[in-house]
Design a protein around this motif. Sequence first.
Motif, mmCIF file in Angstrom:
data_model
loop_
_atom_site.group_PDB
_atom_site.id
_atom_site.type_symbol
_atom_site.label_atom_id
_atom_site.label_comp_id
_atom_site.label_asym_id
_atom_site.label_seq_id
_atom_site.Cartn_x
_atom_site.Cartn_y
_atom_site.Cartn_z
ATOM 1 N N ARG A 104 -7.850 1.346 3.259
ATOM 2 C CA ARG A 104 -7.415 0.184 2.239
ATOM 3 C C ARG A 104 -7.205 -0.926 3.131
ATOM 4 N NH1 ARG A 104 -5.457 2.940 -3.107
ATOM 5 N NH2 ARG A 104 -7.663 3.969 -3.835
ATOM 6 N N HIS A 105 -5.793 -0.597 3.643
ATOM 7 C CA HIS A 105 -5.171 -1.989 4.938
ATOM 8 C C HIS A 105 -6.889 -2.759 5.770
ATOM 9 C CE1 HIS A 105 -1.814 -4.128 6.678
ATOM 10 N NE2 HIS A 105 -3.026 -4.706 7.354
ATOM 11 N N GLN A 106 -7.299 -1.370 6.042
ATOM 12 C CA GLN A 106 -8.205 -2.811 6.909
ATOM 13 C C GLN A 106 -9.380 -3.434 5.520
ATOM 14 O OE1 GLN A 106 -9.016 -3.669 9.532
ATOM 15 N NE2 GLN A 106 -6.985 -2.500 10.301
ATOM 16 N N LEU B 254 -7.168 -6.680 3.333
ATOM 17 C CA LEU B 254 -6.294 -7.149 4.689
ATOM 18 C C LEU B 254 -6.711 -7.671 5.357
ATOM 19 C CD1 LEU B 254 -2.774 -5.755 3.637
ATOM 20 C CD2 LEU B 254 -3.809 -8.010 2.591
ATOM 21 N N LEU C 77 0.891 -1.587 0.078
ATOM 22 C CA LEU C 77 -0.345 -0.606 0.113
ATOM 23 C C LEU C 77 0.416 1.448 -0.189
ATOM 24 C CD1 LEU C 77 -2.744 -1.152 1.989
ATOM 25 C CD2 LEU C 77 -3.468 -0.106 0.268
ATOM 26 N N GLU D 127 -4.771 3.249 5.916
ATOM 27 C CA GLU D 127 -5.296 2.398 7.019
ATOM 28 C C GLU D 127 -6.563 2.113 6.438
ATOM 29 O OE1 GLU D 127 -5.792 0.452 10.373
ATOM 30 O OE2 GLU D 127 -3.836 0.960 9.417
ATOM 31 N N ASP E 251 3.027 2.427 3.407
ATOM 32 C CA ASP E 251 2.270 1.296 4.288
ATOM 33 C C ASP E 251 3.471 0.465 5.467
ATOM 34 O OD1 ASP E 251 0.834 0.425 5.994
ATOM 35 O OD2 ASP E 251 -0.464 -0.992 5.464
ATOM 36 N N PRO F 165 1.281 -9.553 6.849
ATOM 37 C CA PRO F 165 2.150 -9.070 6.285
ATOM 38 C C PRO F 165 2.930 -10.621 5.466
ATOM 39 C CG PRO F 165 2.886 -7.973 7.329
ATOM 40 C CD PRO F 165 1.642 -8.588 7.885
#
Length: 216
Positions: free
Chosen positions: A109-111, A114, A53, A107, A72, A119
């Motif tokens: 997009r991470h949630q 993923l 990210l 953050e 990220d 990772p």
Amino acid sequence: MRFRDRTEAGRRLAAALSGYRDRKLVVLALPRGGVPVAAEVAKALGAPLDIMLVRKIGAPGQPEVALGAVADGHRPIIVRNEAVISATGATPLEFNEICARETAEIERRHQRYLGNRAPTDLRGRTAIVVDDGIATGATMRAALQAVRSREPAGLVLAVPTAPPSTLDSLHGEADAVICLTSPDWFGSVGEFYDDFRQVSDQEVVDILAAAQPATT
């Protein structure tokens, strides 16, 4: 060279990367446009697919102009383009405010993409970082530096298209650079695709779910 869409670009890129098939690999996509490209690479090479990210820090009133980028990580990596910052007159406060907004989007997009998944451990693996193309290189530079900080055994940059000057500037960030077409007349990444529609969050989620799970 033109590509019908990102899927075709990924298949062509996978063919150019076939020499890496026997290595211990992980393919890292830059969302969102890089994900369908990277999915084809990962499938062809028999490698796990994960994401890296990263967000461009756009200039105030000129979001397409990159003041830098943020990637990220346990400690987010920020890359500053001092020449552009100076040329646009962006203040430290403006830079920091935009950086904070983009970090918040990372953050989100991470949630979304993923959840709580850890990772992929890159140690002992060759990491192949894929996007659908590169323009200025600010976001890719941040991505490569973030991936390098995770100590992969090797680091490969692989894209369907990018301008020659950008590729030259990124050679020091990766151990190898693979690009299918890099003409001097480069205008924009989208010019090399017949279908360059925006990739949605849901498409990213679906592609990651369908791909071989990343292992740690």
